[in-house]
Design a protein around this motif. Structure first.
Motif, PDB file in Angstrom:
ATOM      1  N   GLN A 198       0.911  -1.175  -0.171  1.00 51.08           N
ATOM      2  CA  GLN A 198       0.035  -0.231   0.422  1.00 51.08           C
ATOM      3  C   GLN A 198       0.824   1.445  -0.035  1.00 51.08           C
ATOM      4  O   GLN A 198       0.101   2.076  -0.675  1.00 51.08           O
ATOM      5  CB  GLN A 198      -0.514  -0.254   1.161  1.00 51.08           C
ATOM      6  CG  GLN A 198      -2.159  -1.143   0.870  1.00 51.08           C
ATOM      7  CD  GLN A 198      -3.015  -0.822   3.003  1.00 51.08           C
ATOM      8  OE1 GLN A 198      -2.465  -1.214   3.292  1.00 51.08           O
ATOM      9  NE2 GLN A 198      -4.121  -0.553   2.211  1.00 51.08           N
ATOM     10  N   ASP A 199       2.201   0.802   0.175  1.00 49.12           N
ATOM     11  CA  ASP A 199       3.220   2.656   0.767  1.00 49.12           C
ATOM     12  C   ASP A 199       3.790   2.373  -0.730  1.00 49.12           C
ATOM     13  O   ASP A 199       4.649   1.386  -0.890  1.00 49.12           O
ATOM     14  CB  ASP A 199       3.617   2.485   1.825  1.00 49.12           C
ATOM     15  CG  ASP A 199       2.831   2.286   3.331  1.00 49.12           C
ATOM     16  OD1 ASP A 199       1.866   2.752   2.921  1.00 49.12           O
ATOM     17  OD2 ASP A 199       2.971   1.140   3.590  1.00 49.12           O
ATOM     18  N   ARG A 237       2.502  -5.808  -7.117  1.00 45.60           N
ATOM     19  CA  ARG A 237       0.472  -4.991  -6.464  1.00 45.60           C
ATOM     20  C   ARG A 237       0.066  -5.397  -7.856  1.00 45.60           C
ATOM     21  O   ARG A 237      -0.922  -6.026  -7.310  1.00 45.60           O
ATOM     22  CB  ARG A 237       1.012  -3.757  -6.758  1.00 45.60           C
ATOM     23  CG  ARG A 237       1.702  -2.811  -5.954  1.00 45.60           C
ATOM     24  CD  ARG A 237       1.523  -1.609  -5.813  1.00 45.60           C
ATOM     25  NE  ARG A 237       1.547  -0.877  -4.514  1.00 45.60           N
ATOM     26  CZ  ARG A 237       2.519   0.459  -5.038  1.00 45.60           C
ATOM     27  NH1 ARG A 237       2.049   1.149  -5.813  1.00 45.60           N
ATOM     28  NH2 ARG A 237       2.541   1.118  -3.701  1.00 45.60           N
ATOM     29  N   ASP A 253     -12.586  -0.797  -6.694  1.00 45.56           N
ATOM     30  CA  ASP A 253     -11.750   0.897  -6.064  1.00 45.56           C
ATOM     31  C   ASP A 253     -11.310  -0.159  -4.661  1.00 45.56           C
ATOM     32  O   ASP A 253     -10.544   0.524  -4.498  1.00 45.56           O
ATOM     33  CB  ASP A 253     -12.513   1.962  -5.468  1.00 45.56           C
ATOM     34  CG  ASP A 253     -12.901   2.869  -7.231  1.00 45.56           C
ATOM     35  OD1 ASP A 253     -12.144   2.441  -8.163  1.00 45.56           O
ATOM     36  OD2 ASP A 253     -13.503   3.339  -7.171  1.00 45.56           O
ATOM     37  N   GLU A 254     -12.212  -0.938  -3.770  1.00 45.00           N
ATOM     38  CA  GLU A 254     -11.279  -1.536  -3.026  1.00 45.00           C
ATOM     39  C   GLU A 254      -9.937  -2.184  -2.708  1.00 45.00           C
ATOM     40  O   GLU A 254      -9.325  -1.966  -2.327  1.00 45.00           O
ATOM     41  CB  GLU A 254     -12.404  -1.812  -1.709  1.00 45.00           C
ATOM     42  CG  GLU A 254     -11.792  -3.063  -0.984  1.00 45.00           C
ATOM     43  CD  GLU A 254     -11.703  -2.316   0.363  1.00 45.00           C
ATOM     44  OE1 GLU A 254     -10.682  -2.271   1.532  1.00 45.00           O
ATOM     45  OE2 GLU A 254     -12.178  -0.760   0.594  1.00 45.00           O
ATOM     46  N   ALA A 256      -8.038  -1.784  -5.627  1.00 45.08           N
ATOM     47  CA  ALA A 256      -7.022  -1.066  -5.593  1.00 45.08           C
ATOM     48  C   ALA A 256      -6.391   0.205  -4.704  1.00 45.08           C
ATOM     49  O   ALA A 256      -5.128  -0.156  -4.483  1.00 45.08           O
ATOM     50  CB  ALA A 256      -7.672   0.053  -6.830  1.00 45.08           C
ATOM     51  N   SER A 257      -7.105   0.169  -2.908  1.00 47.95           N
ATOM     52  CA  SER A 257      -7.190   1.168  -1.880  1.00 47.95           C
ATOM     53  C   SER A 257      -5.446  -0.471  -1.723  1.00 47.95           C
ATOM     54  O   SER A 257      -4.852  -0.133  -0.926  1.00 47.95           O
ATOM     55  CB  SER A 257      -8.312   1.312  -0.991  1.00 47.95           C
ATOM     56  OG  SER A 257      -7.514   1.861   0.077  1.00 47.95           O
ATOM     57  N   ARG A 258      -5.847  -1.775  -1.184  1.00 49.07           N
ATOM     58  CA  ARG A 258      -5.734  -2.812  -0.749  1.00 49.07           C
ATOM     59  C   ARG A 258      -4.447  -3.041  -1.113  1.00 49.07           C
ATOM     60  O   ARG A 258      -3.840  -3.318  -0.342  1.00 49.07           O
ATOM     61  CB  ARG A 258      -6.489  -3.689  -0.557  1.00 49.07           C
ATOM     62  CG  ARG A 258      -7.981  -3.593   0.472  1.00 49.07           C
ATOM     63  CD  ARG A 258      -8.308  -5.170   0.932  1.00 49.07           C
ATOM     64  NE  ARG A 258      -9.621  -4.977   1.367  1.00 49.07           N
ATOM     65  CZ  ARG A 258      -9.982  -6.143   2.274  1.00 49.07           C
ATOM     66  NH1 ARG A 258      -9.022  -7.110   1.360  1.00 49.07           N
ATOM     67  NH2 ARG A 258     -11.348  -5.750   2.973  1.00 49.07           N
ATOM     68  N   GLY A 260      -2.506  -0.484  -3.222  1.00 43.89           N
ATOM     69  CA  GLY A 260      -1.489   0.796  -3.574  1.00 43.89           C
ATOM     70  C   GLY A 260      -1.993   1.624  -4.241  1.00 43.89           C
ATOM     71  O   GLY A 260      -0.846   2.331  -4.940  1.00 43.89           O
ATOM     72  N   ASP A 262      -4.458   4.161  -6.758  1.00 40.92           N
ATOM     73  CA  ASP A 262      -4.995   5.533  -5.591  1.00 40.92           C
ATOM     74  C   ASP A 262      -6.260   5.245  -6.382  1.00 40.92           C
ATOM     75  O   ASP A 262      -7.151   6.407  -6.108  1.00 40.92           O
ATOM     76  CB  ASP A 262      -4.215   7.141  -7.122  1.00 40.92           C
ATOM     77  CG  ASP A 262      -2.864   7.030  -6.233  1.00 40.92           C
ATOM     78  OD1 ASP A 262      -2.656   7.082  -5.043  1.00 40.92           O
ATOM     79  OD2 ASP A 262      -2.630   7.736  -7.357  1.00 40.92           O
ATOM     80  N   SER A 263      -6.739   5.174  -7.238  1.00 39.25           N
ATOM     81  CA  SER A 263      -7.992   4.535  -7.409  1.00 39.25           C
ATOM     82  C   SER A 263      -8.080   2.879  -8.727  1.00 39.25           C
ATOM     83  O   SER A 263      -6.797   2.398  -9.157  1.00 39.25           O
ATOM     84  CB  SER A 263      -8.314   5.264  -9.040  1.00 39.25           C
ATOM     85  OG  SER A 263      -7.940   5.608  -9.674  1.00 39.25           O
ATOM     86  N   GLY A 264      -9.350   2.935  -8.723  1.00 42.48           N
ATOM     87  CA  GLY A 264     -10.177   1.370  -9.555  1.00 42.48           C
ATOM     88  C   GLY A 264      -9.225   1.842 -11.244  1.00 42.48           C
ATOM     89  O   GLY A 264      -9.036   1.158 -11.351  1.00 42.48           O
TER      90      GLY A 264
END
Length: 293
Positions: A198-199, A237, A253-254, A256-258, A260, A262-264
């Motif tokens: 995620q980072d 990723r 989108d979720e 994508a967030s998990r 790293g 920015d968006s789906g």
């Protein structure tokens, strides 16, 4: 400082003590900030990293040697040593072996002539697939099920036999190998990156954590992996995203967030660029696969 076998058995937390009797013990170690200053034991210690890298220092190698899961250390009784985890989350397994335990193994398997000849100095040995498999089984938490202690004791005994057999059949590994140190460093960098999808990778912080220069780390990583650190993280990723898309019904989108992104839409573009598939197509293909594949 002497850490005798009796002291180890008395002070080790129950959940970390896999097996113990008058002939030896098997312990789980590591964790956040793990460091053990100079000490020695009254029996042979076999030290097997499971996760991450240990910096092992001993009487003839005070500048230290990095150990990862591809090798284990044999430290004879009375030999001072120090162990420090290179990062948080390191885990290892240690076997403490008395002379009586070695004699018992010899009675079952035959003479361990080469093992005994190697017990005058600390040394590293290669981990075999059998050792790695037994080590993984020893680390599994079976809870307080009926017979759990007996199972762990037998697994630890089998692991000891395999380690002694590896020492009997193979030559010690060169502790001064730059190639071995570089491989451990790159493996550690890969593990750190993979744990933090995620980072974004801060190369300077990563290099500082591994006590090397940014330039040295990036060069070694590309030489051994064939990718830059950033490209490796991107690949991890996308692999993680494909796994989530295939096995869950999380929104894109979720997902994508998990992992790293920015968006789906950013994730979808990256997947199409690499694999030529959209998130919807990945899910459709996963549903079409036979169960169990």
């Amino acid at each position: 400082m002497l850490r005798s076998l009796d002291l180890l058995k008395e002070t080790t937390p129950r959940q970390a003590l896999l097996a113990a009797d008058e002939e030896g013990a098997a312990l789980l170690g590591g964790g956040s900030g793990y460091a053990m200053p100079w000490h020695w034991h009254d029996c042979l210690m076999l030290l097997l990293p499971s996760i991450g890298v240990l910096d092992l220092r001993y009487e003839t190698r005070r500048e230290g040697v990095w150990m990862s899961r591809d090798r284990f250390a044999a430290v004879p009784a009375g030999h001072a040593h120090e162990t420090v985890a290179v990062r948080e989350g390191q885990a290892h397994l240690a076997l403490y072996v008395t002379e009586a335990a070695i004699r018992r193994v010899e009675a079952e398997l035959g003479s361990l002539h080469r093992v005994r000849g190697q017990l005058d100095a600390s040394a590293l040995f290669p981990v075999t697939p059998e050792i790695r498999g037994l080590q993984a089984l020893c680390r599994e938490d079976g809870g307080d099920t009926l017979g759990g202690a007996a199972v762990r004791s037998r697994l630890a005994g089998a692991l000891l036999i395999r380690c002694l057999a590896a020492m009997e059949r193979s030559q010690p590994l060169p502790t001064a190998s730059r190639r071995g140190h570089a491989a451990a460093l790159v493996d550690e960098a890969k593990a750190i990156v993979a744990e933090r999808l995620q980072d974004d990778v801060a190369l300077d912080a990563l290099a500082d954590r591994l006590s090397v220069s940014r330039r040295h780390l990036t060069r070694l990583f590309r030489e051994q992996v064939g990718l830059s650190i950033g490209a490796f993280q991107q690949a991890k990723r996308l692999d993680a995203a494909m796994e989530l898309l295939s096995r869950t019904d999380l929104a894109v989108d979720e997902v994508a967030s998990r992992v790293g992104f920015d968006s789906g839409s950013a994730l979808a573009r990256a997947l199409r660029k690499r694999d030529g598939l959209s998130p919807r197509e990945i899910r459709r293909l996963s549903l079409a696969r036979p169960v169990g594949t």
